[in-house]
Design a protein around this motif. Structure first.
Motif, short mmCIF file in Angstrom:
data_model
loop_
_atom_site.label_atom_id
_atom_site.label_comp_id
_atom_site.label_asym_id
_atom_site.label_seq_id
_atom_site.Cartn_x
_atom_site.Cartn_y
_atom_site.Cartn_z
N LEU A 1 -27.09 -8.66 37.50
CA LEU A 1 -27.84 -7.50 38.00
C LEU A 1 -28.90 -7.92 39.01
CD1 LEU A 1 -28.34 -5.34 34.79
CD2 LEU A 1 -27.07 -4.71 36.84
N CYS A 2 -29.61 -9.00 38.70
CA CYS A 2 -30.63 -9.50 39.63
C CYS A 2 -30.00 -9.94 40.95
CB CYS A 2 -31.40 -10.66 39.00
SG CYS A 2 -32.50 -10.16 37.67
N ALA A 3 -28.84 -10.60 40.87
CA ALA A 3 -28.15 -11.02 42.09
C ALA A 3 -27.75 -9.81 42.92
CB ALA A 3 -26.92 -11.85 41.73
N GLY A 4 -27.24 -8.77 42.26
CA GLY A 4 -26.86 -7.56 42.98
C GLY A 4 -28.04 -6.90 43.66
N LEU A 5 -29.15 -6.79 42.94
CA LEU A 5 -30.35 -6.21 43.54
C LEU A 5 -30.90 -7.11 44.63
CD1 LEU A 5 -32.08 -4.91 40.29
CD2 LEU A 5 -30.90 -3.54 42.04
N GLY A 6 -30.81 -8.42 44.42
CA GLY A 6 -31.28 -9.37 45.43
C GLY A 6 -30.50 -9.27 46.72
N VAL B 1 -18.05 -8.81 38.26
CA VAL B 1 -18.62 -9.92 37.49
C VAL B 1 -19.44 -9.36 36.33
CG1 VAL B 1 -20.22 -11.88 37.54
CG2 VAL B 1 -18.61 -11.55 39.43
N LEU B 2 -20.23 -8.33 36.60
CA LEU B 2 -21.03 -7.71 35.55
C LEU B 2 -20.13 -7.15 34.45
CD1 LEU B 2 -23.72 -6.70 34.38
CD2 LEU B 2 -23.45 -4.65 35.79
N LEU B 3 -19.07 -6.46 34.83
CA LEU B 3 -18.15 -5.94 33.82
C LEU B 3 -17.54 -7.07 32.99
CD1 LEU B 3 -16.33 -3.02 35.66
CD2 LEU B 3 -18.10 -2.87 33.90
N CYS B 4 -17.22 -8.18 33.64
CA CYS B 4 -16.70 -9.35 32.90
C CYS B 4 -17.70 -9.80 31.84
CB CYS B 4 -16.41 -10.51 33.85
SG CYS B 4 -15.02 -10.29 34.97
N THR B 5 -18.96 -9.91 32.23
CA THR B 5 -19.97 -10.36 31.27
C THR B 5 -20.14 -9.35 30.15
OG1 THR B 5 -21.86 -9.42 32.49
CG2 THR B 5 -21.21 -11.68 33.04
N LEU B 6 -20.01 -8.07 30.46
CA LEU B 6 -20.13 -7.04 29.42
C LEU B 6 -18.95 -7.08 28.46
CD1 LEU B 6 -21.61 -4.10 31.50
CD2 LEU B 6 -22.82 -5.69 29.99
N VAL C 1 -9.52 -7.33 32.17
CA VAL C 1 -10.06 -6.07 31.68
C VAL C 1 -11.09 -5.51 32.66
CG1 VAL C 1 -11.49 -5.02 29.86
CG2 VAL C 1 -9.57 -6.53 29.24
N ALA C 2 -11.98 -6.37 33.12
CA ALA C 2 -13.02 -5.93 34.06
C ALA C 2 -12.40 -5.46 35.38
CB ALA C 2 -14.02 -7.06 34.31
N LEU C 3 -11.38 -6.18 35.84
CA LEU C 3 -10.73 -5.78 37.09
C LEU C 3 -10.05 -4.43 36.94
CD1 LEU C 3 -9.97 -6.41 39.98
CD2 LEU C 3 -8.03 -7.76 39.10
N VAL C 4 -9.34 -4.23 35.85
CA VAL C 4 -8.68 -2.94 35.62
C VAL C 4 -9.72 -1.81 35.53
CG1 VAL C 4 -7.36 -1.60 33.92
CG2 VAL C 4 -6.57 -3.88 34.61
N LEU C 5 -10.83 -2.07 34.84
CA LEU C 5 -11.90 -1.06 34.76
C LEU C 5 -12.47 -0.76 36.14
CD1 LEU C 5 -13.78 -2.18 31.52
CD2 LEU C 5 -12.43 -0.10 31.83
N ALA D 1 -12.01 -10.17 43.96
CA ALA D 1 -12.81 -11.35 44.29
C ALA D 1 -13.87 -11.60 43.21
CB ALA D 1 -13.47 -11.19 45.66
N GLY D 2 -14.45 -10.53 42.70
CA GLY D 2 -15.45 -10.67 41.63
C GLY D 2 -14.84 -11.23 40.36
N ALA D 3 -13.64 -10.76 40.00
CA ALA D 3 -12.96 -11.30 38.82
C ALA D 3 -12.66 -12.78 39.04
CB ALA D 3 -11.69 -10.51 38.53
N GLY D 4 -12.24 -13.13 40.25
CA GLY D 4 -11.98 -14.54 40.57
C GLY D 4 -13.25 -15.37 40.49
N LEU D 5 -14.36 -14.82 40.96
CA LEU D 5 -15.64 -15.54 40.87
C LEU D 5 -16.01 -15.79 39.42
CD1 LEU D 5 -18.21 -16.69 42.13
CD2 LEU D 5 -19.13 -14.35 42.19
#
Length: 134
Positions: A22-27, A47-52, A68-72, A113-117
């Protein structure tokens, strides 16, 4: 460590990772604009969804959490074609942040790309109580 303490540690690390994401996104939004900020935000959303996913189900293997995060992410993006997220976004800032409002096909790539990261990070960062894996 016991399995229970491993799961607790994984949840704690997932919560920390969610906060950092979240901080990275806001940053990114505070130092960049235009496409850089938008597409970085898209990738970080996944990435956030992955962590959740890991926070909710800490035993989930990284490829499953990423999938799962990518599908969401894709489901939320495709839901924007219905107009429902746009209507909700008019009423709530939180809905706008979570659901967006307008479909944009390139977002689908940036979610991947986020899921890959996430998978790359999970390959580099060892799992609590276990070997590295992706």
């Amino acid at each position: 460590m016991s399995a229970v303490s491993d799961l607790r540690r994984t949840r704690l690390l997932a919560a920390l990772a969610a906060g950092l994401t979240l901080c990275a996104g806001l940053g990114v939004r505070s130092v960049a604009d235009g496409e850089v900020a938008k597409y970085a935000g898209d990738a970080l959303y996944t990435v956030l969804l992955c962590t959740l996913v890991v926070l909710v189900a800490p035993a989930t293997r990284p490829p499953v959490a990423g999938a799962v995060a990518l599908v969401l992410s894709w489901a939320v993006e495709c839901a924007q074609l219905t107009g429902v997220p746009a209507a909700l976004a008019e009423r709530s800032v939180l809905a706008r942040l979570v659901l967006g409002s307008t479909f944009n096909a390139p977002d689908l790539l940036w979610y991947a790309a986020g899921a890959g990261l996430f998978l790359l990070i999970r390959t580099v960062v060892p799992r609590p109580g276990g070997p590295r894996h992706a």
